[in-house]
Design an enzyme around this catalytic site. Structure first.
Site, mmCIF file in Angstrom:
data_model
loop_
_atom_site.group_PDB
_atom_site.id
_atom_site.type_symbol
_atom_site.label_atom_id
_atom_site.label_comp_id
_atom_site.label_asym_id
_atom_site.label_seq_id
_atom_site.Cartn_x
_atom_site.Cartn_y
_atom_site.Cartn_z
ATOM 1 N N HIS A 1 0.866 -1.200 0.000
ATOM 2 C CA HIS A 1 0.000 0.000 0.000
ATOM 3 C C HIS A 1 0.892 1.237 0.000
ATOM 4 O O HIS A 1 1.461 1.603 1.026
ATOM 5 C CB HIS A 1 -0.907 0.007 1.240
ATOM 6 C CG HIS A 1 -1.896 1.126 1.245
ATOM 7 N ND1 HIS A 1 -3.251 0.919 1.401
ATOM 8 C CD2 HIS A 1 -1.755 2.462 1.097
ATOM 9 C CE1 HIS A 1 -3.883 2.080 1.352
ATOM 10 N NE2 HIS A 1 -2.980 3.046 1.171
ATOM 11 N N HIS B 1 -10.533 1.031 1.697
ATOM 12 C CA HIS B 1 -10.320 2.050 2.729
ATOM 13 C C HIS B 1 -11.537 1.968 3.635
ATOM 14 O O HIS B 1 -12.606 2.460 3.288
ATOM 15 C CB HIS B 1 -10.175 3.443 2.106
ATOM 16 C CG HIS B 1 -9.892 4.497 3.147
ATOM 17 N ND1 HIS B 1 -8.671 5.104 3.272
ATOM 18 C CD2 HIS B 1 -10.661 4.999 4.142
ATOM 19 C CE1 HIS B 1 -8.699 5.949 4.295
ATOM 20 N NE2 HIS B 1 -9.903 5.914 4.836
ATOM 21 N N ASP C 1 1.439 2.591 3.565
ATOM 22 C CA ASP C 1 0.575 3.769 3.396
ATOM 23 C C ASP C 1 1.400 5.043 3.491
ATOM 24 O O ASP C 1 0.924 6.070 3.980
ATOM 25 C CB ASP C 1 -0.587 3.789 4.396
ATOM 26 C CG ASP C 1 -1.661 4.804 4.001
ATOM 27 O OD1 ASP C 1 -1.713 5.186 2.819
ATOM 28 O OD2 ASP C 1 -2.427 5.216 4.887
ATOM 29 N N LYS D 1 -9.198 -0.531 -5.928
ATOM 30 C CA LYS D 1 -9.264 0.131 -4.622
ATOM 31 C C LYS D 1 -10.605 0.816 -4.418
ATOM 32 O O LYS D 1 -11.062 1.585 -5.267
ATOM 33 C CB LYS D 1 -8.136 1.167 -4.522
ATOM 34 C CG LYS D 1 -8.100 1.965 -3.224
ATOM 35 C CD LYS D 1 -7.583 1.144 -2.048
ATOM 36 C CE LYS D 1 -7.744 1.879 -0.718
ATOM 37 N NZ LYS D 1 -6.702 2.853 -0.463
ATOM 38 N N HIS E 1 1.549 5.351 -1.689
ATOM 39 C CA HIS E 1 1.179 6.530 -2.487
ATOM 40 C C HIS E 1 2.445 7.122 -3.091
ATOM 41 O O HIS E 1 3.328 7.577 -2.354
ATOM 42 C CB HIS E 1 0.475 7.577 -1.615
ATOM 43 C CG HIS E 1 -0.796 7.060 -1.025
ATOM 44 N ND1 HIS E 1 -2.021 7.185 -1.663
ATOM 45 C CD2 HIS E 1 -1.047 6.374 0.120
ATOM 46 C CE1 HIS E 1 -2.952 6.605 -0.921
ATOM 47 N NE2 HIS E 1 -2.391 6.107 0.164
ATOM 48 N N HIS F 1 -4.647 -0.708 5.684
ATOM 49 C CA HIS F 1 -4.223 0.019 6.890
ATOM 50 C C HIS F 1 -5.211 -0.160 8.036
ATOM 51 O O HIS F 1 -5.808 0.802 8.527
ATOM 52 C CB HIS F 1 -3.958 1.501 6.606
ATOM 53 C CG HIS F 1 -4.920 2.175 5.659
ATOM 54 N ND1 HIS F 1 -6.276 2.177 5.855
ATOM 55 C CD2 HIS F 1 -4.722 2.864 4.516
ATOM 56 C CE1 HIS F 1 -6.852 2.838 4.873
ATOM 57 N NE2 HIS F 1 -5.933 3.255 4.042
HETATM 58 C C1 NCD Z 1 -3.664 9.060 1.920
HETATM 59 C C2 NCD Z 1 -3.180 10.103 0.908
HETATM 60 O O1 NCD Z 1 -2.656 11.138 1.331
HETATM 61 O O2 NCD Z 1 -3.277 9.854 -0.292
HETATM 62 N N1 NCD Z 1 -3.674 9.656 3.232
HETATM 63 C C3 NCD Z 1 -3.599 9.003 4.401
HETATM 64 O O3 NCD Z 1 -3.720 9.645 5.443
HETATM 65 N N2 NCD Z 1 -3.385 7.724 4.453
HETATM 66 C C4 NCD Z 1 -4.975 8.547 1.507
HETATM 67 C C5 NCD Z 1 -5.364 7.301 2.246
HETATM 68 O O4 NCD Z 1 -4.779 6.239 2.054
HETATM 69 O O5 NCD Z 1 -6.304 7.377 3.043
HETATM 70 ZN ZN ZN Z 2 -3.358 5.027 1.582
#
Ligand code: NCD
Ligand code: ZN
Length: 346
Positions: A14, A137, A248, A100, A16, A175
Site C-alpha cells: 500500500h 479504505h 501507506d 481500490k 502513495h 491500513h
Molecule cells: C492518503 C493520501 O494522502 O493519499 N492519506 C492518508 O492519510 N493515508 C490517503 C489514504 O490512504 O487514506
Molecule cells: Zn493510503
C-alpha cells in the site's frame, strides 16, 4: 542480540507515489527497500481505467533512477461506474493487481469514490469472479460517526454485509487500525486479509497531541488508542498470513500539512522497512518480520516470492529534518530524530 537481519526482499502492499516532480522525489526511497509496491490510484483525477494505469506505470518507471529496479503493481480506482468489462481488462493486462474502494469523501482525493456500495456491485461481482482483490479504505463517511469509530462502524455497516453477498471476494482491509478490524479479518476465510502500517504499530493517538498539535502524525484512518495499537502488533507478529506490510506512505508538502486544515498522510518510505524492524523488535518478534514483510503479501496476491534479499543492521541514524519534494518540502516521520535500524545497500 541480532545485529544484522537478512530478509527476502520485502514488498509494500500500500503506497502513495503521487506524480510528476513529487513522484521523482519519493520513488527512490521505496525502490531502495522494496521490490514491488501496490501503487494507490488516488491521483487527481484518479486512475480509473487500465489505459490510465498503463500510462501511470510508465511514468513511474521513467522516474526510476538508472540502476534501480522496482516493479509498480497498479490498482484501479473503483467508482460508481466501474464496469465488469474494465475489471476483466484489468485481470487480463498483467500489471493491474487490484481495485481500490474509497468510500466517497473518506480521505485525500476520494471525491470520485463509491457513493453507495450497491452502485459498485457489478464491478465487485466481476472481481469476485476474476479473483482480483478489492482493497478497501474501511471508514464510514457519515459525518455523525465519531472519527475514532469510523473503521468499526464501516465494518458493521458495509464490509460484513458485502462479504456475505460476495463470500469468495478477495478483500484486503487496508491500513487496519482497530481491534475490531483485526477481529473481522481473523474471522474471515483465507480470502480476507489486511495491511498494517508501521506508524499504526509504533504510535497511538497521543502522538498527535504531544506538547501541541502535530500534523505530521495525522493520517487516515487516524491513529487510535493504545489497546488498538497492541492488537495490531499482536496480529502483525502472530505469523498469520492474513496480515502483511503496507506502509501507506502518503507524502504531502509541508505547506499542505502545516496549515488550518492540514492534509492526512504520513511519509514513511524513507525508513519504510526500518520502522517495521523497530516495531517487531519492540515486540521481541524479529523472527516474524520476514513473513509479514516479504512472503504473506505475495502469497495472497498469487505472485512469486522475490529472490533477492535485503539486509538491515541495528545501527541508529538520524532522519533529516526535511526532504526535497518538487517545489516544496516534505517532513518525514521522525524528522530530526533517530531510527534504530538501517538498510545496508546490496
Ligand atoms: C492518503 C493520501 O494522502 O493519499 N492519506 C492518508 O492519510 N493515508 C490517503 C489514504 O490512504 O487514506
Ligand atoms: Zn493510503
Amino acid at each position: 542480540m541480532t545485529d544484522t537481519l537478512t530478509l527476502t526482499r520485502p514488498d509494500d502492499w500500500h503506497l502513495h507515489l503521487r506524480d510528476g516532480a513529487m513522484l521523482a522525489a519519493v520513488l527512490p526511497d521505496s525502490a531502495r527497500r522494496f521490490a514491488r509496491a501496490m501503487v494507490m490510484p488516488n491521483l487527481r483525477p484518479p486512475v480509473r481505467s487500465v489505459t490510465e494505469a498503463a500510462a501511470y506505470r510508465k511514468r513511474i518507471l521513467a522516474a526510476l533512477p538508472t540502476g534501480m529496479s522496482f516493479d509498480p503493481l497498479m490498482a484501479l480506482y473503483l467508482t460508481d461506474n466501474t464496469s465488469a468489462e474494465e475489471v476483466a481488462l484489468a485481470r487480463a493486462c498483467g500489471f493491474v493487481q487490484a481495485v481500490k474502494y474509497y468510500p466517497a469523501g473518506a480521505t485525500t482525493n476520494s471525491d470520485f469514490g463509491v457513493s453507495a456500495v450497491e452502485r459498485a456491485y457489478p464491478a465487485i461481482a466481476a472481481l469476485e469472479q476474476q479473483g482480483l482483490p478489492l482493497l478497501v479504505h474501511g471508514e464510514a463517511t457519515d459525518p455523525e460517526v465519531d472519527v475514532f469509530d469510523r473503521e468499526a462502524v464501516f465494518i458493521d455497516r458495509v464490509l460484513a454485509p458485502l462479504l456475505k453477498r460476495f463470500p469468495k471476494l478477495k478483500l484486503v482491509l487496508e491500513h487496519v487500525t482497530t481491534r475490531q478490524g483485526i477481529d473481522f479479518v481473523r474471522a474471515g476465510g483465507a480470502n480476507v486479509a489486511a495491511t498494517i502500517t508501521a506508524h499504526h504499530l509504533l504510535y497511538n493517538r497521543n502522538a498527535m497531541f504531544k506538547g501541541g498539535i502535530r500534523p505530521h502524525y495525522y493520517c487516515l484512518p487516524v491513529l487510535k488508542r493504545e489497546q488498538h495499537r497492541q492488537a495490531l502488533v499482536e496480529a502483525a507478529t502472530s505469523g498469520s498470513p492474513k496480515f502483511f506490510l503496507g506502509t501507506d506512505s502518503a507524502p504531502h508538502a509541508q505547506s499542505a500539512k502545516e496549515c488550518g486544515s492540514g492534509c492526512a498522510g504520513i511519509y514513511t518510505a524513507h525508513a519504510g522497512i526500518e520502522l517495521y524492524a523497530e516495531a517487531f523488535e519492540a515486540a521481541d518478534a524479529l523472527d516474524k518480520l520476514e513473513g509479514f514483510a516479504s512472503i504473506f503479501g505475495a502469497a495472497f496476491y498469487g505472485l512469486p516470492r522475490n529472490s533477492a534479499t535485503l539486509t538491515l543492521a541495528r545501527t541508529a541514524w538520524e532522519v533529516p529534518a526535511e526532504l526535497g519534494f518538487g517545489a516544496g518540502k516534505l517532513i518525514p516521520l521522525r524528522a530530526g530524530e533517530t531510527v534504530n535500524w538501517r538498510i545496508l545497500e546490496p
